[in-house]
Design a protein around this motif. Structure first.
Motif, PDB file in Angstrom:
ATOM      1  N   ARG A   1       0.832  -1.214   0.000  1.00  0.00           N
ATOM      2  CA  ARG A   1       0.000   0.000   0.000  1.00  0.00           C
ATOM      3  C   ARG A   1       0.863   1.259   0.000  1.00  0.00           C
ATOM      4  O   ARG A   1       0.506   2.262  -0.626  1.00  0.00           O
ATOM      5  CB  ARG A   1      -0.948   0.006   1.205  1.00  0.00           C
ATOM      6  N   SER A   2       1.988   1.203   0.691  1.00  0.00           N
ATOM      7  CA  SER A   2       2.816   2.418   0.704  1.00  0.00           C
ATOM      8  C   SER A   2       3.544   2.615  -0.621  1.00  0.00           C
ATOM      9  O   SER A   2       3.705   3.720  -1.099  1.00  0.00           O
ATOM     10  CB  SER A   2       3.791   2.402   1.886  1.00  0.00           C
ATOM     11  N   ARG A   3       3.946   1.496  -1.259  1.00  0.00           N
ATOM     12  CA  ARG A   3       4.649   1.626  -2.545  1.00  0.00           C
ATOM     13  C   ARG A   3       3.679   1.794  -3.717  1.00  0.00           C
ATOM     14  O   ARG A   3       4.064   2.283  -4.775  1.00  0.00           O
ATOM     15  CB  ARG A   3       5.460   0.361  -2.816  1.00  0.00           C
ATOM     16  N   GLY A   4       2.481   1.277  -3.586  1.00  0.00           N
ATOM     17  CA  GLY A   4       1.503   1.344  -4.680  1.00  0.00           C
ATOM     18  C   GLY A   4       1.565   0.138  -5.589  1.00  0.00           C
ATOM     19  O   GLY A   4       0.549  -0.312  -6.107  1.00  0.00           O
ATOM     20  N   SER A   5       2.767  -0.407  -5.778  1.00  0.00           N
ATOM     21  CA  SER A   5       2.887  -1.618  -6.593  1.00  0.00           C
ATOM     22  C   SER A   5       4.135  -2.387  -6.133  1.00  0.00           C
ATOM     23  O   SER A   5       5.031  -1.804  -5.505  1.00  0.00           O
ATOM     24  CB  SER A   5       3.000  -1.277  -8.082  1.00  0.00           C
TER      25      SER A   5
ATOM     26  N   LEU B   1      -7.762  -6.155  -1.098  1.00  0.00           N
ATOM     27  CA  LEU B   1      -7.202  -4.798  -1.099  1.00  0.00           C
ATOM     28  C   LEU B   1      -7.932  -3.919  -2.117  1.00  0.00           C
ATOM     29  O   LEU B   1      -8.140  -4.345  -3.256  1.00  0.00           O
ATOM     30  CB  LEU B   1      -5.723  -4.857  -1.496  1.00  0.00           C
ATOM     31  N   PRO B   2      -8.290  -2.694  -1.739  1.00  0.00           N
ATOM     32  CA  PRO B   2      -8.964  -1.806  -2.698  1.00  0.00           C
ATOM     33  C   PRO B   2      -8.086  -1.562  -3.932  1.00  0.00           C
ATOM     34  O   PRO B   2      -6.903  -1.269  -3.790  1.00  0.00           O
ATOM     35  CB  PRO B   2      -9.169  -0.509  -1.902  1.00  0.00           C
ATOM     36  N   GLY B   3      -8.670  -1.740  -5.093  1.00  0.00           N
ATOM     37  CA  GLY B   3      -7.978  -1.432  -6.351  1.00  0.00           C
ATOM     38  C   GLY B   3      -6.933  -2.449  -6.755  1.00  0.00           C
ATOM     39  O   GLY B   3      -6.112  -2.182  -7.640  1.00  0.00           O
ATOM     40  N   ILE B   4      -6.963  -3.645  -6.145  1.00  0.00           N
ATOM     41  CA  ILE B   4      -5.911  -4.633  -6.469  1.00  0.00           C
ATOM     42  C   ILE B   4      -6.012  -5.055  -7.941  1.00  0.00           C
ATOM     43  O   ILE B   4      -7.094  -5.323  -8.449  1.00  0.00           O
ATOM     44  CB  ILE B   4      -5.974  -5.871  -5.530  1.00  0.00           C
ATOM     45  N   ARG B   5      -4.886  -5.038  -8.626  1.00  0.00           N
ATOM     46  CA  ARG B   5      -4.866  -5.424 -10.041  1.00  0.00           C
ATOM     47  C   ARG B   5      -3.482  -5.967 -10.419  1.00  0.00           C
ATOM     48  O   ARG B   5      -2.492  -5.665  -9.751  1.00  0.00           O
ATOM     49  CB  ARG B   5      -5.252  -4.232 -10.935  1.00  0.00           C
TER      50      ARG B   5
ATOM     51  N   GLY C   1       8.396 -11.618 -12.778  1.00  0.00           N
ATOM     52  CA  GLY C   1       8.012 -10.376 -13.443  1.00  0.00           C
ATOM     53  C   GLY C   1       6.564  -9.950 -13.241  1.00  0.00           C
ATOM     54  O   GLY C   1       6.157  -8.907 -13.755  1.00  0.00           O
ATOM     55  N   ALA C   2       5.783 -10.722 -12.479  1.00  0.00           N
ATOM     56  CA  ALA C   2       4.398 -10.289 -12.226  1.00  0.00           C
ATOM     57  C   ALA C   2       4.435  -9.088 -11.278  1.00  0.00           C
ATOM     58  O   ALA C   2       5.169  -9.101 -10.288  1.00  0.00           O
ATOM     59  CB  ALA C   2       3.603 -11.422 -11.595  1.00  0.00           C
ATOM     60  N   VAL C   3       3.660  -8.058 -11.612  1.00  0.00           N
ATOM     61  CA  VAL C   3       3.603  -6.884 -10.726  1.00  0.00           C
ATOM     62  C   VAL C   3       2.149  -6.629 -10.365  1.00  0.00           C
ATOM     63  O   VAL C   3       1.273  -6.610 -11.233  1.00  0.00           O
ATOM     64  CB  VAL C   3       4.208  -5.641 -11.426  1.00  0.00           C
ATOM     65  N   VAL C   4       1.904  -6.477  -9.054  1.00  0.00           N
ATOM     66  CA  VAL C   4       0.549  -6.139  -8.609  1.00  0.00           C
ATOM     67  C   VAL C   4       0.533  -4.692  -8.117  1.00  0.00           C
ATOM     68  O   VAL C   4       1.539  -4.176  -7.613  1.00  0.00           O
ATOM     69  CB  VAL C   4       0.045  -7.070  -7.474  1.00  0.00           C
ATOM     70  N   ALA C   5      -0.620  -4.051  -8.272  1.00  0.00           N
ATOM     71  CA  ALA C   5      -0.772  -2.677  -7.781  1.00  0.00           C
ATOM     72  C   ALA C   5      -2.093  -2.570  -7.035  1.00  0.00           C
ATOM     73  O   ALA C   5      -3.012  -3.369  -7.255  1.00  0.00           O
ATOM     74  CB  ALA C   5      -0.743  -1.696  -8.960  1.00  0.00           C
TER      75      ALA C   5
END
Ligand code: HEM
Lengths: 398, 106
Positions: free
Chosen positions: A115-119, A366-370, A390-394
């Motif tokens: 949450r603090s990093r955003g992704s 988590l809100p907005g998880i993608r 290489g998978a990145v979640v935000a």
């Protein structure tokens, strides 16, 4: 090598596996080994008391020094006793009363970081969970920080999975491994051993201390747990997340179902995309099965978990389709052969399922998880399994 | 087929016809005895297929075997006659066997 399931008429032969292609292109059973893929045969061989561990590293283990090798390579009475000594660490009751707290605490940290990093890279987050949980079971809890521990374990495991065919390459690899193992001993294992000499706890290292294991024996045992428990769970978590991101109906079911249903989904994913693809066994004496002699003395079998997991005799129709109700309908164990079977069956199976469930349940709420970047699937030749990188979640920022 | 009766913690009994050669656990799961979880699939490594053998039958089924001891100890279940049902093979000598099951396996 690939299983030949009939096309499913009701579902146009849907194939939900994500790792099948890369496995088919890369799977390499040990030279001279006979591939066995029928579920019943794989189970009978794994349960036989006449078989021994085989495969690259098993052949290098010096069985005359049982105190210096991991119990992974032992068989018979000694193996059973060593497993029994740590059985309590993996019991369902221990998972609820002890490990769940570690899983929740680690997940709090992971969520805060994301949450603090955003992704964040998904395999970095799943690695943190896998390391923290396994470290608590092993007793690697006296390091300077869990992040440094995770990095040092990764450094050793990554190199020990490496391979070089030239003499210089081999020498350099060995030297690098020794340096990294040295760092692991100095910063992680040695402080843990010292602490347990003074105050024994309920973990693997306390057991090793009590049994007077040599330094080498301790390093081997702890790194075996690292390889068996940390690397596998890291991939399993990412694979499950990938399936859930890809299939909104499945995700909906995961988030609204009870724990039993969540486990059924995770186990079905592991059936389709097993992290471990092959297990090797050598027959110390002829192996008798229900259908006669299954292995001749001295023969090596490469047991195909992928084939066993999609054997229609035990999965029912449409074996490549993700169907979380399958195992219950077929009265089978949900993960089929993905955790092995017999005396070496994975002791950490329930631990892995619990940590994966907790990780994904929290992540997907988590809100907005993608998923902003899909994983790339690569093949690890040494462990004969896939890796997802290489998978990145935000998510929405805090 | 071998006739076996499972008695649940609330006293209800469920008779089953068990197949010879299978384990008692496999027969229970196959006949819908839900309290038998058998998470490890019959490897004596989870302790979630515990049953209590009726006193009259203990001599026939035999005592706890060496492979069962660790998981039974870990479960903390000290009920007399406790066994892991995955380690009992169904044979004709078990015709009429009565076993009780715990309220839950956890
Ligand atoms: C999804 C995650 C996991 C998968 C797919 C997995 C898979 C397996 C498999 C297939 C085996 C059997 C190897 C053989 O028969 O030769 C095994 C053994 C083992 N696993 Fe796991 N495992 C996982 C997680 C864990 C965890 C979390 C731990 C511990 C913290 C663990 C510890 C072990 C150990 C110590 C063995 C060796 C057992 C023996 O040789 O008796 N595993 N695992």
């Amino acid at each position: 090598m690939s299983a030949t399931a009939s096309v499913c008429p009701a579902h146009q032969g849907r194939d939900d596996r994500k790792s099948a292609q890369i496995a088919a292109a890369n799977l390499a059973p040990q030279e001279g080994a006979r591939v066995v893929g029928a579920f019943a045969s794989v189970r009978e061989i794994l349960r036989s008391t006449q078989v021994r561990q085989a495969g690259a590293s098993a052949d290098q283990a010096d069985l005359s020094k049982p105190g210096e090798i991991s119990f992974f390579f032992l068989d018979g009475d000694l193996h059973r006793k060593r497993r029994a000594a740590v059985a309590g660490l993996f019991a369902p009751k221990t998972i609820v009363t002890r490990h769940q707290a570690v899983m929740d605490r680690t997940m709090d940290e992971i969520i805060a970081k994301l949450r603090s990093r955003g992704s964040a890279p998904l395999d970095e987050l799943s690695w943190q969970m896998a390391v923290d949980v396994a470290a608590d079971i092993i007793g690697l809890t006296d390091s300077d920080s869990s992040e440094n521990l995770a990095n040092r374990v990764k450094a050793v495991l990554d190199l020990s999975m490496g391979r070089s065919d030239s003499w210089l390459g081999k020498a350099l690899l060995t030297a690098k491994i020794m340096i990294r193992v040295g760092a692991f001993w100095k910063h992680d294992l040695s402080p843990a051993v010292e602490a347990r000499r003074k105050h024994p706890k309920n973990d693997v290292i306390s057991h090793l201390v009590k049994e007077n294991y040599s330094k080498k024996g301790m390093i081997m045992e702890c790194l075996s747990y690292g390889g068996a428990g940390m690397m596998t769970t890291r991939e399993f978590i990412v694979m499950c997340a990938w399936h859930l991101f890809d299939d909104p109906a499945l995700l909906e079911r995961f988030l609204t179902g009870g724990e039993d249903d969540q486990f059924a989904i995770l186990e079905e994913i592991l059936r389709l995309d097993p992290v471990v693809s092959l297990l090797h066994r050598r027959a110390a004496a002829p192996v008798e099965g229900s259908a006669g002699v299954m292995m001749q003395e001295g023969e090596v079998a490469a047991l195909s978990i992928r084939d066993a997991n999609t054997d229609e005799a035990t999965t029912g129709p449409c074996p490549y389709e993700l169907d979380p109700d399958r195992a219950k309908r077929m009265k089978a164990v949900g993960a089929y052969m993905s955790f092995g079977d017999g005396p070496h069956r994975c002791p950490g199976a329930q631990v892995a399922l619990h940590e994966t469930r907790i990780f994904l349940d929290r992540l997907f709420r988590l809100p907005g998880i993608r998923l902003v970047c899909e994983p790339t699937i690569i093949w690890n030749r040494q462990i004969q399994g896939y890796e997802l990188r290489g998978a990145v979640v935000a998510c929405d920022p805090a | 087929m071998v006739a076996i009766t499972f008695i649940a913690a609330d006293g209800t009994d469920q008779p089953i016809d068990a197949e010879e050669g299978l384990s008692l656990m496999e027969s229970a799961v196959g006949n819908g005895i839900e309290v038998i979880e058998a998470q490890c699939g019959g490897n004596a490594y989870c302790g979630t297929c515990r049953v209590y053998i009726d006193p009259a039958w203990r001599a026939v089924t035999g005592d706890v075997t060496e492979v069962e001891v660790a998981m039974i100890e870990v479960s903390g279940d000290m009920t007399p006659g406790v066994r892991l049902s995955c380690q009992i093979t169904v044979t004709p000598s078990l015709e009429g066997l009565i076993v009780r099951t715990p309220m839950s396996q956890s």
